[in-house]
Motif scaffolding. Sequence first.
Motif, PDB file in Angstrom:
ATOM      1  N   PRO A  34       1.004  -1.403   0.000  1.00 26.88           N
ATOM      2  CA  PRO A  34      -0.062  -0.005  -0.002  1.00 26.88           C
ATOM      3  C   PRO A  34       0.948   1.372   0.198  1.00 26.88           C
ATOM      4  CG  PRO A  34      -0.678  -1.473   1.785  1.00 26.88           C
ATOM      5  CD  PRO A  34       0.574  -1.979   1.072  1.00 26.88           C
ATOM      6  N   THR A  35       0.287   2.398  -0.424  1.00 27.36           N
ATOM      7  CA  THR A  35       1.112   3.851  -0.521  1.00 27.36           C
ATOM      8  C   THR A  35       0.362   4.596  -0.014  1.00 27.36           C
ATOM      9  OG1 THR A  35       0.129   4.087  -2.594  1.00 27.36           O
ATOM     10  CG2 THR A  35       2.172   2.803  -2.614  1.00 27.36           C
ATOM     11  N   ASN A  36       0.901   5.863   0.338  1.00 21.33           N
ATOM     12  CA  ASN A  36       0.287   7.038   0.873  1.00 21.33           C
ATOM     13  C   ASN A  36      -0.366   6.981   2.201  1.00 21.33           C
ATOM     14  OD1 ASN A  36       0.939   8.293  -1.326  1.00 21.33           O
ATOM     15  ND2 ASN A  36      -1.013   7.859  -2.595  1.00 21.33           N
ATOM     16  N   LEU A  37       0.532   6.477   3.089  1.00 17.67           N
ATOM     17  CA  LEU A  37      -0.186   5.749   4.493  1.00 17.67           C
ATOM     18  C   LEU A  37       0.002   7.387   5.171  1.00 17.67           C
ATOM     19  CD1 LEU A  37      -1.197   3.724   6.485  1.00 17.67           C
ATOM     20  CD2 LEU A  37       1.198   3.230   7.083  1.00 17.67           C
ATOM     21  N   THR A  38      -1.228   7.604   5.647  1.00 22.43           N
ATOM     22  CA  THR A  38      -1.220   8.891   6.588  1.00 22.43           C
ATOM     23  C   THR A  38      -2.295   8.829   7.783  1.00 22.43           C
ATOM     24  OG1 THR A  38      -3.323   9.446   5.224  1.00 22.43           O
ATOM     25  CG2 THR A  38      -1.136  10.401   4.268  1.00 22.43           C
ATOM     26  N   PHE A  39      -2.296   9.718   8.621  1.00 24.72           N
ATOM     27  CA  PHE A  39      -2.999   9.431   9.780  1.00 24.72           C
ATOM     28  C   PHE A  39      -3.557  10.999  10.178  1.00 24.72           C
ATOM     29  CE2 PHE A  39       0.791  11.175  11.497  1.00 24.72           C
ATOM     30  CZ  PHE A  39       0.424  12.167  12.472  1.00 24.72           C
ATOM     31  N   GLY A  40      -4.512  10.776  11.001  1.00 25.28           N
ATOM     32  CA  GLY A  40      -5.432  12.164  11.501  1.00 25.28           C
ATOM     33  C   GLY A  40      -6.458  11.708  12.705  1.00 25.28           C
ATOM     34  N   MET A  41      -7.173  12.508  13.089  1.00 22.80           N
ATOM     35  CA  MET A  41      -7.947  12.261  14.260  1.00 22.80           C
ATOM     36  C   MET A  41      -9.316  12.644  13.856  1.00 22.80           C
ATOM     37  SD  MET A  41      -5.437  13.754  17.291  1.00 22.80           S
ATOM     38  CE  MET A  41      -6.314  12.674  18.535  1.00 22.80           C
ATOM     39  N   ASP A  42      -9.978  11.634  14.238  1.00 28.26           N
ATOM     40  CA  ASP A  42     -11.686  11.831  14.205  1.00 28.26           C
ATOM     41  C   ASP A  42     -12.023  12.252  15.330  1.00 28.26           C
ATOM     42  OD1 ASP A  42     -14.290  11.812  13.524  1.00 28.26           O
ATOM     43  OD2 ASP A  42     -14.341   9.808  13.672  1.00 28.26           O
ATOM     44  N   GLY A  43     -12.287  13.395  15.821  1.00 29.80           N
ATOM     45  CA  GLY A  43     -12.362  13.776  16.904  1.00 29.80           C
ATOM     46  C   GLY A  43     -11.025  13.670  18.058  1.00 29.80           C
TER      47      GLY A  43
END
Length: 429
Positions: A34-43
Amino acid sequence: MGSDRCCTIILSLWMSIYFLPGSWAKKQDYLPPPTNLTFGMDGMFCLVLQWSPSENTANCSIKYSKIFSAKNVTPRARGSSTNLTAHVKKVDLNKEILFTVQAECDNTNIFSNNTTLPVQIATGKGNPNTSVRNFSCIWYYPEYVQCTWTPGIDVPSNVNYTLIYWTSVESSCRFNFSQPKQFHDLLPTGSSCSNYTYSNGIPTGCQFKFQKLITTFSKLVTAVSDWSKEVKPYLYYVGANDIAKLKPPVIRAHRTTNGNIHISWNDTEVYKDVLHEVLVQKSNSEIHETYKDIIGLSKEIPNAASDVTYTVKVRARLSRYSTESDGHFIWSDWSEVQTLQGVSNGRDISILLLLLIPAIIIVAAVILLIYMRRLKILIFPRVPDPGKVLSSDLQQWLKNGRTVYNEPRKEEICPISMLETPLTSPPVE
């Protein structure tokens, strides 16, 4: 012919062993990762990771297996699925966290290489030595939460730590969420704590109201920072029930007619899911007797000696309502001590008298001897020794029967001659 056939079989086996691993290895590398592995927060309660799908060059149904790992924590594998997102709840984002995704062909042994993403910077930038340490919170149920911490090692002298908190009763992360946000974009959505405690002018704790019910399974997130680029924020995620501290029970204790001690305590809102511990101390023993994991509102201690004083106290904690199966609940403070005085019996009085009577007789005898000695002196006074009172001359006189005296010494008389001087003297020539 038999030997030629045997050689042919051996050669075929050797060629299959030699060539098959190479072809299998090509199949192994045939599926890109897989490529473009990113993270963020849902609340503030859910960490979301996303990636782009692998190129399906193997012409198979691709699934993705995920492994979540943190420093000094056993990795947790998540089941494979076709989703291009993953949700992580209740994680310590202050530590180094790694998230690994691997593509695999369904029902085959074809795997891609791993794609790994560190998510340590999820809580914002800054020197880790400026972040608060020894952070902990206690929920004094059902009124307020008290959080305390220690300033960072390299904290600036003018640091002004601020605590912001969020609460939620959602049981899981949402799947129909919008674009994940970054940590600093979510800070304005929290509630600010205002009741701080200070040490040397630096905030080291804060208290805020948290009047929820245990049955709601509330979750709590707190973030501590001065929101500058120099101080790294500290993020704390916990189930509220895991830090709940109940009020100490109010107990009553009395002796029963059948020789037992009955202890009861007040009712609580969640008494069916509360465990109690009773501590009993006897006056004739230094060892405490502990009765643990008591369900209910009373405990009876059998065969209580009437001549022994009993001191009892009780504390309580939750037995369930944890957001995690391995939740460790906090004990309440001990209740006020109840003391049940023992009643002395006739045997104790007899033993006491047997000890006191000889002591009284001995003391009386000593006092009597002292006064008898003084009384004897008053009735029969001592006769003085004449030899110590009278002089030696009297003893000699009594012995010889005559007067003993010392003859006086003769006085020496000096002749005195008187020279008369004429009143007039002849003139001096």
